[in-house]
Design a protein around this motif. Structure first.
Motif, PDB file in Angstrom:
ATOM      1  N   UNK A  14       4.196  -1.601  15.798  1.00 50.40           N
ATOM      2  CA  UNK A  14       2.886  -1.083  15.419  1.00 50.40           C
ATOM      3  C   UNK A  14       2.743  -0.937  13.911  1.00 50.40           C
ATOM      4  N   UNK A  15       3.832  -1.152  13.200  1.00 51.81           N
ATOM      5  CA  UNK A  15       3.776  -1.099  11.747  1.00 51.81           C
ATOM      6  C   UNK A  15       3.528   0.284  11.176  1.00 51.81           C
ATOM      7  N   UNK A  16       3.873   1.301  11.981  1.00 43.99           N
ATOM      8  CA  UNK A  16       3.631   2.658  11.510  1.00 43.99           C
ATOM      9  C   UNK A  16       4.782   3.103  10.608  1.00 43.99           C
ATOM     10  N   UNK A  17       4.426   3.733   9.504  1.00 42.78           N
ATOM     11  CA  UNK A  17       5.429   4.221   8.561  1.00 42.78           C
ATOM     12  C   UNK A  17       6.212   5.364   9.193  1.00 42.78           C
ATOM     13  N   UNK A  18       7.531   5.342   9.046  1.00 45.45           N
ATOM     14  CA  UNK A  18       8.364   6.401   9.613  1.00 45.45           C
ATOM     15  C   UNK A  18       9.085   7.114   8.480  1.00 45.45           C
ATOM     16  N   UNK A  19       8.990   8.443   8.478  1.00 48.91           N
ATOM     17  CA  UNK A  19       9.792   9.240   7.546  1.00 48.91           C
ATOM     18  C   UNK A  19      10.591  10.206   8.418  1.00 48.91           C
ATOM     19  N   UNK A  68      -1.897  11.006  -0.809  1.00 48.35           N
ATOM     20  CA  UNK A  68      -1.867  10.320   0.478  1.00 48.35           C
ATOM     21  C   UNK A  68      -2.876   9.183   0.388  1.00 48.35           C
ATOM     22  N   UNK A  69      -2.419   7.949   0.426  1.00 47.75           N
ATOM     23  CA  UNK A  69      -3.264   6.775   0.196  1.00 47.75           C
ATOM     24  C   UNK A  69      -4.098   6.929  -1.076  1.00 47.75           C
ATOM     25  N   UNK A  70      -3.419   7.368  -2.130  1.00 45.07           N
ATOM     26  CA  UNK A  70      -4.075   7.457  -3.416  1.00 45.07           C
ATOM     27  C   UNK A  70      -4.948   8.675  -3.644  1.00 45.07           C
ATOM     28  N   UNK A  71      -5.122   9.483  -2.597  1.00 40.44           N
ATOM     29  CA  UNK A  71      -5.985  10.652  -2.733  1.00 40.44           C
ATOM     30  C   UNK A  71      -5.099  11.899  -2.705  1.00 40.44           C
ATOM     31  N   UNK A  93       0.852  -1.213   0.000  1.00 38.05           N
ATOM     32  CA  UNK A  93       0.000   0.000   0.000  1.00 38.05           C
ATOM     33  C   UNK A  93       0.883   1.257   0.000  1.00 38.05           C
ATOM     34  N   UNK A  94       0.613   2.140  -0.904  1.00 38.63           N
ATOM     35  CA  UNK A  94       1.404   3.366  -0.965  1.00 38.63           C
ATOM     36  C   UNK A  94       0.854   4.401   0.007  1.00 38.63           C
ATOM     37  N   UNK A 131       8.698  10.214  -5.767  1.00 37.38           N
ATOM     38  CA  UNK A 131       8.957   9.415  -4.585  1.00 37.38           C
ATOM     39  C   UNK A 131       7.712   8.627  -4.216  1.00 37.38           C
ATOM     40  N   UNK A 132       7.915   7.366  -3.856  1.00 33.92           N
ATOM     41  CA  UNK A 132       6.801   6.576  -3.332  1.00 33.92           C
ATOM     42  C   UNK A 132       7.223   6.017  -1.990  1.00 33.92           C
ATOM     43  N   UNK A 133       6.343   6.146  -0.997  1.00 32.36           N
ATOM     44  CA  UNK A 133       6.659   5.596   0.309  1.00 32.36           C
ATOM     45  C   UNK A 133       5.586   4.585   0.663  1.00 32.36           C
TER      46      UNK A 133
END
Lengths: 561, 297, 249
Positions: free
Chosen positions: A191-196, A67-70, A1-2, A26-28
């Motif tokens: 928690x699987x939270x994305x970190x930037x 952000x999540x495709x939107x 999931x992007x 960029x894709x995260x």
């Protein structure tokens, strides 16, 4: 999931033709730990701020952020406030309210949750972050590390799906910074939270990251796993490789075809392979002992100090000697009294027992003028404490306002010092518009106008990137070569190892050992540089990256020959 | 010194109590009411602050009381019982002296109550009470309370930094001191304003400004709060009825006159006494309960 | 213009509230005081009126749903005023509060001036102790900031040193001194007499004078750099004007 996908993003600030961001793609992905690095002013903060609409700077913008495709601007503020967590640089500035519990609840109040929901979330966060013990405290009572942890917790309470951190540990000491990063790692792993994340001090952070993005002049120049990025930068011979971990830096500057090591552990393996397991027990390089003939300029004799009568001693029987033209570094843990010791040397605090002699004269008997004119120069930890005027130039002149110099003399002095500290292009700027490193140099310039013979520095490298550190170091070298003595308190072991003449270990109110830098670090086995840790099993005397590189080059050549 | 358990009650209980005793103390000039209030305030302040309060009360409050008692007759010449004449020809009357003593007692009582109020009603309780009615301002209060200690610390940092470039605030004449003070204030202002921008970012990043903001608090209105509040309300009502019936009125001029003491007066006096002593009673009860529990173990 | 709307509304709402207060609640309070409260009437009537006058400001401010940066400006300036006393610890009675309040009124408008004044009065007593004087101090500081803002808007007050100093000196001496002396008399004696009032004014003369001189001194030395700093902040961060749905103060 992007989580984020950024397409052709370009941005420039108002009234500036240069692009701060130049065609970023960029894709995260969800759950990734992404570290963005680059020199100060490379556009990494600008990029991060684009990831949350409310923090996006004004200016000209092209391209698209989803952000999540939107498209991000179509995501409403409520969703953004809760789903995109943003931790800023300064631990202090971010805290809004006066109580820890209130700060934790702040975001949830904004989102309009009821009392019982907030109570539950706050309790959860306090337990996860170990805040229970200071839950009822005033925020003023917290340490820097605790404050930053509180900032993180109060954002995590809003249950974000992505966490953006803009140089979160740059104002913390190494131990607190490590603790903070461990929690960030835990948030990512558990928690699987994305970190930037962006940061200057990357030694510990790169090994944690899944992906490194290197930026330069507003563009992305590398984007891959730490190992691949190390290899890419090495191939490009790009200056940004100095920001990578020590093994990666060494790798980049030694000719080899091996895979790039990231951690110290990898580095040990790498060097073993490179040198074929050879052990060089004695490095036959003479240690340069500073000549003993030089004058002692600072001398402390059995100094004892406490802040108040009923409080415990902070400084206990401290004795030390610093010689003319030396670059003397005091290292050691937090709260051991290093900064207090510096304040005692500067005459700000008076010991209740013992003597502080500066050039053989007791500092307690000197007038303010005698102390700080052509004698001691003190640079406060936060350079902002010195800025008075609205431009750097006026600020420099302000320093000379109560001297009897003529206008021309003043102008000459200001010009000289500005050149020396490389402030030429910055003279007409507001001091607060400068970057951290530039502010540091402007503050040093101010202090130098008093023509000090001794310079006392309290953590001058805090929050500064590698590039500015090198500039600062060359500034210091210039000064010591002119006979100025520098005493510096620092947590930055790598910096001390590279540039100091003498290092002293501070512990429990006094100096435990002081030795010429090389000996100092060669003797320590834990409190030492990463380069030393990487090669201590084959050559304990190699302390800096340069030493290791030299070692590699010499020995691998020998092998070839 | 006893640990003050009244402080651990819900802010509404604390606030109602102090509003009531402060208002009543400011109104009731009747000697019995004055005495009850003064004694309660004294006892509670000592309970809260220990020896320090005793010292403060005797060193500052007693002279103040005496001074005010003397001051009044100098301006006030009403009353029928003339004791003697001043050189200016103005009379000094017994009534004005007694009125002076009474208003001095009242003033001291109010000051003492406020000293208790300051110890019990900490800022977070106040902010909680008004958080729902005036959310914006109470957030400002919380922020100011966060900033002030921070700025005070920064003033120290700046002043040290200035000292180290040869500018000492504590030395020199008044003008030099003032000039250095101004410089410190000026540096602090810039620092505060520039750094506050990040605070603003942090607020907005955490959704401040979204509609329907709520106000969280860690205070809970427990059963003991309910009981205490009910008792307090009952007592207040009795005292108010007494006030309407004129039990607390005292006429000083032209001659001193109070209402006759009846059984009802005694009821009102008792209610007022219990009301004023409420925190003291609660503290003592808690203490006894604790000792009892400990002894049972 | 959407930017002007809230301000207009604000003033009219405030005026409406003020009218209700002046025409209805205040007379009722006075009557109540005269007939019900005997000895303490002066103190309570005046105290209640003081509190009433602050209510419209508070209500208008709350109804407006202030933006984050407005709150910050008010909080920062109030905190500076409170902490500023610390910078002058070595000079007693020499306080920068009124000067900062006036500068706020001039730079950010009457409402901000009032709020900074009132909040400063209130919060400083968290550190120095709340007492019966708190509402009076809040009112005095607040109203000076408010008047400064109004006079600046109407063009009577300029951002020049001279103009600010004259206003600051007069306001401190007559408004602050004038009201606080009444309050301290009422707190002390609870009886009103012209003679006692005169005596209070005379005994407070030097105190008020020092306070006024301090204000003039502060305005003379810090007004210009301070205004410069506030203007810089306004521009650099689009503090009030460029906020999304800007609210003019």
């Amino acid at each position: 999931m992007e989580v984020y996908s950024i397409k052709n993003l370009s941005f420039s600030y108002p009234q500036q033709s240069k692009y701060a961001l130049n065609d970023i793609n960029l894709t995260i992905n969800s759950g990734e730990f992404v570290t963005i690095c680059g020199k100060s002013g490379c556009g990494k903060t600008t990029l991060l701020r684009h990831l949350k609409t409310i923090l996006t700077p004004h200016g000209k913008r092209k391209g698209e952020i989803c952000f999540y495709g939107q498209p991000l601007e179509e995501v409403d503020h409520r969703t953004q406030a809760s789903k995109i967590g943003y931790v800023l640089q300064s631990p202090d500035n971010q805290i809004v309210t006066d109580k820890v519990w209130h700060e934790l609840a702040f975001g949830l109040e904004s989102l309009g949750y009821d009392n019982s929901t907030i109570r539950l979330r706050v309790a959860e966060m306090a337990s996860f972050f170990g805040i229970q013990t200071w839950f009822h405290k005033n925020v003023t009572e917290l340490s820097g590390g605790q404050k930053q942890l509180l900032n993180l917790a109060s954002i995590m309470a809003m249950q974000p799906s992505v966490l953006i951190l803009d140089e979160p540990t740059s104002q913390l000491d190494p131990i607190a910074a490590m603790d903070f990063m461990e929690i960030v790692k835990k948030i990512n792993r558990e928690l699987g939270i994305t970190i930037i994340l962006t940061e200057h001090r990357l030694e510990e952070i790169i090994p944690m990251s899944d992906r490194i993005i290197v930026m330069d002049e507003g563009s992305i120049i590398a984007d891959d796993t730490p190992q691949k990025v190390g290899e890419m930068l090495s191939a490009m011979e790009h200056p940004m490789s100095v920001a990578m971990t020590t093994p990666m830096q060494i790798y980049a500057r030694v000719e080899n075809n091996l895979p790039c090591p990231v951690t110290v552990k990898d580095g040990r393996k790498w060097i073993d392979t490179l040198l074929g397991g050879k052990v060089i027990k004695k490095e036959h390089k003479l240690m340069q002992h500073p000549s003993t003939s030089k004058n002692v300029v600072i001398q402390l004799k059995d100094v004892w100090f406490k802040y108040e009568k009923n409080l415990p001693d902070v400084i206990k029987s401290l004795s030390m000697e610093v010689k003319e033209g030396q670059f003397y570094c005091i290292v050691g843990g937090n709260g051991t009294g290093k900064t207090t010791a510096l304040s005692i040397i500067s005459g700000l605090y008076r010991p209740y027992r013992g003597k502080v002699l500066v050039n053989g004269k007791n500092i307690a008997n000197m007038s303010i003028k005698e102390r700080y004119r052509n004698n001691l120069g003190v640079l406060p930890q936060n350079p902002q404490a010195l800025f008075v005027k609205k431009t750097v130039e006026l600020d420099l002149y302000e320093m000379l306002s109560d001297t009897k110099l003529t206008k021309e003399e003043k102008a000459k002095k200001v010009k000289e010092v500005a050149e020396f500290a490389e402030l030429d292009g910055l003279l007409h700027m507001h001091p607060y518009d400068l970057s951290g490193g530039e502010q540091q140099r402007a503050a040093i310039a101010k202090v130098l106008l008093l023509e000090p013979k001794i310079l006392l520095l309290d953590e001058p490298t805090k929050g500064i990137d590698g590039y500015f550190k090198e500039k600062l170091a060359s500034l210091f070298k210039n000064l010591t070569s002119k006979g100025v003595t520098i005493v510096m308190v620092s947590h930055d072991i790598e910096f001390c190892a590279k540039y100091a003449d003498v290092c002293a270990m501070f512990f429990d109110g006094s100096i435990i050992t002081s030795n010429p830098t090389k000996e100092f670090f060669a003797e320590n086995s834990f409190y030492t540089t990463a380069a030393n840790r990487m090669v201590r099993h084959i050559c304990p005397d190699a302390v800096t990256i340069e030493d290791v590189i030299e070692l590699c080059q010499r020995n691998s050549q020998q092998k070839m020959a | 010194m006893i640990i003050d358990s009244f402080s651990s009650f819900h802010p509404i209980v604390n606030f109602t109590y102090f509003s009531a005793v402060l208002l009543f103390s400011m109104f009731f000039m009747h000697p019995v009411f004055l005495g009850i209030s003064l004694v309660s305030a004294f006892v509670y302040s000592v309970m809260l602050k220990g020896k320090k309060a005793v010292k403060f009360n005797i060193l500052y409050m007693m002279p103040l009381l005496l001074f005010m008692a003397i001051l009044n007759p100098a301006f006030n010449h009403q009353g029928v019982t003339i004791l003697f004449y001043l050189k200016s020809g103005n009379p000094i009357t017994l009534e004005s002296i007694l009125f002076g003593v009474a208003s001095a007692c009242m003033f001291v009582t109010v000051i003492l109550w406020f000293s208790c109020y300051n110890a019990v009603m900490t800022s977070d309780k106040f902010i909680y009470l008004f958080g729902r009615i005036i959310p914006g301002l109470s957030l400002i209060l919380s922020m100011v309370l966060r900033f002030v200690p921070r700025y005070t610390a920064q003033i120290k940092v700046i002043s040290n930094a200035q000292k180290c470039v040869g500018r000492d605030v504590t030395q020199g004449n008044v003008i030099a001191k003032a000039r250095n003070g101004i410089k410190i204030l000026s540096i602090m202002t810039t620092w505060a304003l520039e750094n506050a921008i990040e605070t603003g970012d942090s607020m907005r990043a955490r959704g401040y400004g979204l509609p329907k903001r709520t106000s969280f608090s860690i205070f809970r209105f427990d059963n003991r709060d309910k009981v205490t509040f009910a008792v307090m309300a009952g007592l207040i009502v009795i005292v108010l009825i007494g006030a309407v019936m004129g039990e607390n009125t005292m006429r000083f001029f032209p001659s001193i006159k109070t209402i006759n003491t009846t059984i009802f007066s005694l009821v009102v006096y008792t209610a007022y006494f219990i009301l004023c002593m409420l925190p003291v009673i609660i503290n003592i009860m808690e203490e006894i309960k604790w000792k009892y529990i400990v002894s049972r173990i | 213009m959407s930017e002007k709307q809230p301000a207009k509304n604000g003033i009219s709402k405030r005026t409406l509230l003020a009218t209700i207060l002046i025409l209805f609640i205040i007379p009722v309070t006075i009557l109540f005081g005269v007939f019900v409260l005997n000895d303490r009437k002066y103190y309570f009537i005046s105290l209640l009126i003081i509190i009433y006058t602050m209510i419209p400001f508070v209500m208008v401010f709350e109804n407006r749903k202030p933006k984050a940066r407005e709150l910050i400006v008010i909080a920062v300036l109030s905190a500076i005023a409170v902490a500023g006393r610390g910078a002058f610890f070595m000079l007693p009675q020499f306080k920068p509060v009124v000067a900062i309040v006036i500068i706020t009124g001039v730079c950010f408008g009457a409402e901000s001036g009032f709020l900074v004044g009132a909040v400063t009065g209130f919060v400083s007593n968290f550190f120095f102790g709340q007492g019966p004087w708190t509402p009076w101090q809040m009112f005095c500081f607040g109203i000076i900031g408010f008047i400064a803002g109004i006079l600046y808007k109407k063009g009577f007050l300029k951002k020049t040193k001279l103009s600010l100093c004259v206003f600051g000196g007069l306001a401190t001496f007559f408004i602050y001194g004038g009201i606080i002396n009444i309050a301290s008399m009422l707190i002390f004696t609870s009886q009103f007499s012209w003679k006692a009032l005169l005596a209070t004014y005379i005994s407070g003369f030097w105190f008020d004078m020092v306070h006024a001189i301090a204000t003039v001194f502060f305005l003379y030395t810090i007004s210009q750099p301070m205004i410069e700093k506030l203007e810089r902040i306004k521009i650099k961060y689009g503090l009030i004007e460029t906020e999304d749905e800007a609210v003019s103060l």
